[in-house]
Design a protein around this motif. Structure first.
Motif, PDB file in Angstrom:
ATOM      1  N   CYS A 150      64.293  44.330  82.387  1.00 12.49           N
ATOM      2  CA  CYS A 150      63.631  44.375  83.696  1.00 12.49           C
ATOM      3  C   CYS A 150      62.619  43.262  83.944  1.00 12.49           C
ATOM      4  CB  CYS A 150      62.945  45.726  83.854  1.00 12.49           C
ATOM      5  SG  CYS A 150      64.135  47.069  83.969  1.00 12.49           S
ATOM      6  N   ASP A 151      62.276  43.146  85.216  1.00 15.92           N
ATOM      7  CA  ASP A 151      61.256  42.200  85.664  1.00 15.92           C
ATOM      8  C   ASP A 151      59.952  42.921  85.994  1.00 15.92           C
ATOM      9  OD1 ASP A 151      63.228  39.911  86.060  1.00 15.92           O
ATOM     10  OD2 ASP A 151      64.042  41.456  87.398  1.00 15.92           O
ATOM     11  N   THR A 152      60.070  44.197  86.382  1.00 11.54           N
ATOM     12  CA  THR A 152      58.929  44.971  86.856  1.00 11.54           C
ATOM     13  C   THR A 152      58.923  46.337  86.194  1.00 11.54           C
ATOM     14  OG1 THR A 152      59.047  43.871  89.012  1.00 11.54           O
ATOM     15  CG2 THR A 152      57.806  45.924  88.930  1.00 11.54           C
ATOM     16  N   LEU A 153      57.719  46.846  85.941  1.00 14.47           N
ATOM     17  CA  LEU A 153      57.545  48.196  85.437  1.00 14.47           C
ATOM     18  C   LEU A 153      56.654  48.956  86.407  1.00 14.47           C
ATOM     19  CD1 LEU A 153      57.745  50.425  83.258  1.00 14.47           C
ATOM     20  CD2 LEU A 153      55.673  49.429  82.238  1.00 14.47           C
ATOM     21  N   ILE A 154      57.182  50.044  86.939  1.00 18.50           N
ATOM     22  CA  ILE A 154      56.358  50.967  87.716  1.00 18.50           C
ATOM     23  C   ILE A 154      56.102  52.141  86.780  1.00 18.50           C
ATOM     24  CG2 ILE A 154      56.200  52.481  89.712  1.00 18.50           C
ATOM     25  CD1 ILE A 154      58.112  50.606  91.191  1.00 18.50           C
ATOM     26  N   CYS A 155      54.829  52.426  86.539  1.00 18.10           N
ATOM     27  CA  CYS A 155      54.516  53.446  85.552  1.00 18.10           C
ATOM     28  C   CYS A 155      53.413  54.387  86.028  1.00 18.10           C
ATOM     29  CB  CYS A 155      54.112  52.793  84.235  1.00 18.10           C
ATOM     30  SG  CYS A 155      52.659  51.735  84.341  1.00 18.10           S
ATOM     31  N   TYR A 156      53.281  55.457  85.292  1.00 22.58           N
ATOM     32  CA  TYR A 156      52.189  56.403  85.475  1.00 22.58           C
ATOM     33  C   TYR A 156      51.633  56.652  84.079  1.00 22.58           C
ATOM     34  CZ  TYR A 156      49.468  60.398  86.999  1.00 22.58           C
ATOM     35  OH  TYR A 156      48.432  61.245  87.277  1.00 22.58           O
ATOM     36  N   VAL A 157      50.635  55.832  83.699  1.00 27.99           N
ATOM     37  CA  VAL A 157      50.132  55.853  82.329  1.00 27.99           C
ATOM     38  C   VAL A 157      48.611  55.854  82.328  1.00 27.99           C
ATOM     39  CG1 VAL A 157      50.091  54.642  80.114  1.00 27.99           C
ATOM     40  CG2 VAL A 157      52.163  54.594  81.510  1.00 27.99           C
ATOM     41  N   ASN A 158      48.043  56.849  81.670  1.00 28.55           N
ATOM     42  CA  ASN A 158      46.602  56.902  81.448  1.00 28.55           C
ATOM     43  C   ASN A 158      46.313  55.998  80.258  1.00 28.55           C
ATOM     44  OD1 ASN A 158      43.997  57.492  80.685  1.00 28.55           O
ATOM     45  ND2 ASN A 158      44.226  59.704  80.825  1.00 28.55           N
ATOM     46  N   THR A 159      45.768  54.821  80.515  1.00 31.48           N
ATOM     47  CA  THR A 159      45.536  53.846  79.450  1.00 31.48           C
ATOM     48  C   THR A 159      44.341  54.203  78.573  1.00 31.48           C
ATOM     49  OG1 THR A 159      44.254  52.456  80.942  1.00 31.48           O
ATOM     50  CG2 THR A 159      46.614  51.959  80.716  1.00 31.48           C
ATOM     51  N   SER A 160      43.552  55.210  78.974  1.00 30.05           N
ATOM     52  CA  SER A 160      42.425  55.615  78.137  1.00 30.05           C
ATOM     53  C   SER A 160      42.823  56.645  77.089  1.00 30.05           C
ATOM     54  CB  SER A 160      41.278  56.160  79.004  1.00 30.05           C
ATOM     55  OG  SER A 160      41.659  57.364  79.630  1.00 30.05           O
ATOM     56  N   LYS A 161      44.065  57.139  77.143  1.00 28.09           N
ATOM     57  CA  LYS A 161      44.533  58.060  76.103  1.00 28.09           C
ATOM     58  C   LYS A 161      44.614  57.314  74.789  1.00 28.09           C
ATOM     59  CE  LYS A 161      47.060  61.747  78.216  1.00 28.09           C
ATOM     60  NZ  LYS A 161      48.260  62.557  78.149  1.00 28.09           N
ATOM     61  N   TYR A 162      44.187  57.985  73.721  1.00 26.51           N
ATOM     62  CA  TYR A 162      44.189  57.350  72.413  1.00 26.51           C
ATOM     63  C   TYR A 162      45.597  57.000  71.970  1.00 26.51           C
ATOM     64  CZ  TYR A 162      43.656  56.691  67.412  1.00 26.51           C
ATOM     65  OH  TYR A 162      43.718  56.178  66.142  1.00 26.51           O
ATOM     66  N   ARG A 163      46.505  57.965  72.030  1.00 26.27           N
ATOM     67  CA  ARG A 163      47.880  57.725  71.606  1.00 26.27           C
ATOM     68  C   ARG A 163      48.820  58.293  72.647  1.00 26.27           C
ATOM     69  NH1 ARG A 163      48.983  59.384  65.605  1.00 26.27           N
ATOM     70  NH2 ARG A 163      50.705  57.985  65.974  1.00 26.27           N
ATOM     71  N   SER A 164      49.799  57.521  72.966  1.00 26.29           N
ATOM     72  CA  SER A 164      50.787  57.953  73.948  1.00 26.29           C
ATOM     73  C   SER A 164      51.985  57.032  73.853  1.00 26.29           C
ATOM     74  CB  SER A 164      50.155  57.885  75.347  1.00 26.29           C
ATOM     75  OG  SER A 164      51.121  57.768  76.336  1.00 26.29           O
ATOM     76  N   GLY A 165      53.177  57.622  73.877  1.00 22.24           N
ATOM     77  CA  GLY A 165      54.382  56.801  73.874  1.00 22.24           C
ATOM     78  C   GLY A 165      54.473  55.951  75.123  1.00 22.24           C
ATOM     79  N   ALA A 166      54.065  56.528  76.258  1.00 19.68           N
ATOM     80  CA  ALA A 166      54.085  55.771  77.513  1.00 19.68           C
ATOM     81  C   ALA A 166      53.115  54.591  77.448  1.00 19.68           C
ATOM     82  CB  ALA A 166      53.737  56.691  78.681  1.00 19.68           C
TER      83      ALA A 166
ATOM     84  N   LYS B  50      55.862  42.357  85.469  1.00 25.59           N
ATOM     85  CA  LYS B  50      54.932  42.747  86.523  1.00 25.59           C
ATOM     86  C   LYS B  50      54.702  44.248  86.335  1.00 25.59           C
ATOM     87  CE  LYS B  50      54.854  43.398  91.533  1.00 25.59           C
ATOM     88  NZ  LYS B  50      55.659  43.217  92.763  1.00 25.59           N
ATOM     89  N   ILE B  51      53.440  44.673  86.307  1.00 28.43           N
ATOM     90  CA  ILE B  51      53.099  46.070  86.052  1.00 28.43           C
ATOM     91  C   ILE B  51      52.474  46.687  87.298  1.00 28.43           C
ATOM     92  CG2 ILE B  51      51.764  47.670  84.617  1.00 28.43           C
ATOM     93  CD1 ILE B  51      53.705  46.031  82.922  1.00 28.43           C
ATOM     94  N   ILE B  52      52.987  47.841  87.696  1.00 31.85           N
ATOM     95  CA  ILE B  52      52.406  48.627  88.783  1.00 31.85           C
ATOM     96  C   ILE B  52      52.106  50.001  88.190  1.00 31.85           C
ATOM     97  CG2 ILE B  52      52.758  49.621  91.073  1.00 31.85           C
ATOM     98  CD1 ILE B  52      54.936  47.398  91.473  1.00 31.85           C
ATOM     99  N   ASN B  53      50.836  50.265  87.880  1.00 33.35           N
ATOM    100  CA  ASN B  53      50.452  51.541  87.284  1.00 33.35           C
ATOM    101  C   ASN B  53      49.891  52.450  88.380  1.00 33.35           C
ATOM    102  OD1 ASN B  53      49.688  53.683  85.704  1.00 33.35           O
ATOM    103  ND2 ASN B  53      48.509  52.457  84.244  1.00 33.35           N
TER     104      ASN B  53
END
Length: 169
Positions: free
Chosen positions: A110-126, A139-142
């Motif tokens: 892909c060229d773009t990632l549309i995500c729903y990710v809490n980046t403050s979580k310590y560990r997460s697969g996402a 390109k990231i769209i969180n």
């Protein structure tokens, strides 16, 4: 152009579908016609729903769903029947690692990632896959917002009070 979707299994926000619709429509306006998602979490199901709804308007959209295990296909409530499904060659991997491997393969296409990710979580697969996408230069769209958390704005005492009021320890 191709866009992937990655997100947490559980979504607490009520308006993620609206945010997702706006993000996907923007990518369509920028020339993206191909979308790929997993099949495991709530964000995946929302992405599928929005993409298939938009395909009624934009007939040229291609939607792929990545299967990580064959038993998922046998599920009678499998919502991915009207889209192209694929399975990467990952059956030799430990079952807990298959989602991560599939997500990375999606990112690689892909060229773009549309995500729903809490980046403050310590560990997460996402979160791990989001970081991988950043390293790959996508390109990231969180769509995640801190106020989406169920206890946003509550003090520690209020949270404890909530659990006590609901008789949960």
């Amino acid at each position: 152009m191709k866009t992937a979707f990655i997100g947490h299994r559980e979504i607490y926000a009520k308006d993620v579908d609206k945010r997702l619709t706006a993000a996907i429509e923007s990518e369509i306006e920028n020339g993206c016609k191909s979308f790929i998602m997993g099949t495991h979490g709530q964000f995946d199901r929302i992405a599928l729903s929005v993409c298939t709804s938009l395909r009624r308007i934009h007939k040229e959209l291609k939607i792929k769903a990545v299967i990580t295990s064959l038993p998922a296909i046998k599920n009678t409530n499998f919502p991915y029947c009207d889209v192209h499904t694929i399975m990467y060659d990952i059956e030799e991997a430990h079952y807990k690692r298959r989602i991560t491997l599939s997500n990375r393969r999606m990112i690689d296409e892909c060229d773009t990632l549309i995500c729903y990710v809490n980046t403050s979580k310590y560990r997460s697969g996402a979160k791990a896959v989001l970081n991988y996408a950043k390293r790959q230069g996508l390109k990231i769209i969180n769509l995640y917002r801190e106020e989406d958390e169920p206890f946003y704005g509550m003090t520690k005492e209020q949270i404890v009070g909530y659990w006590q009021a609901h008789d949960i320890e």
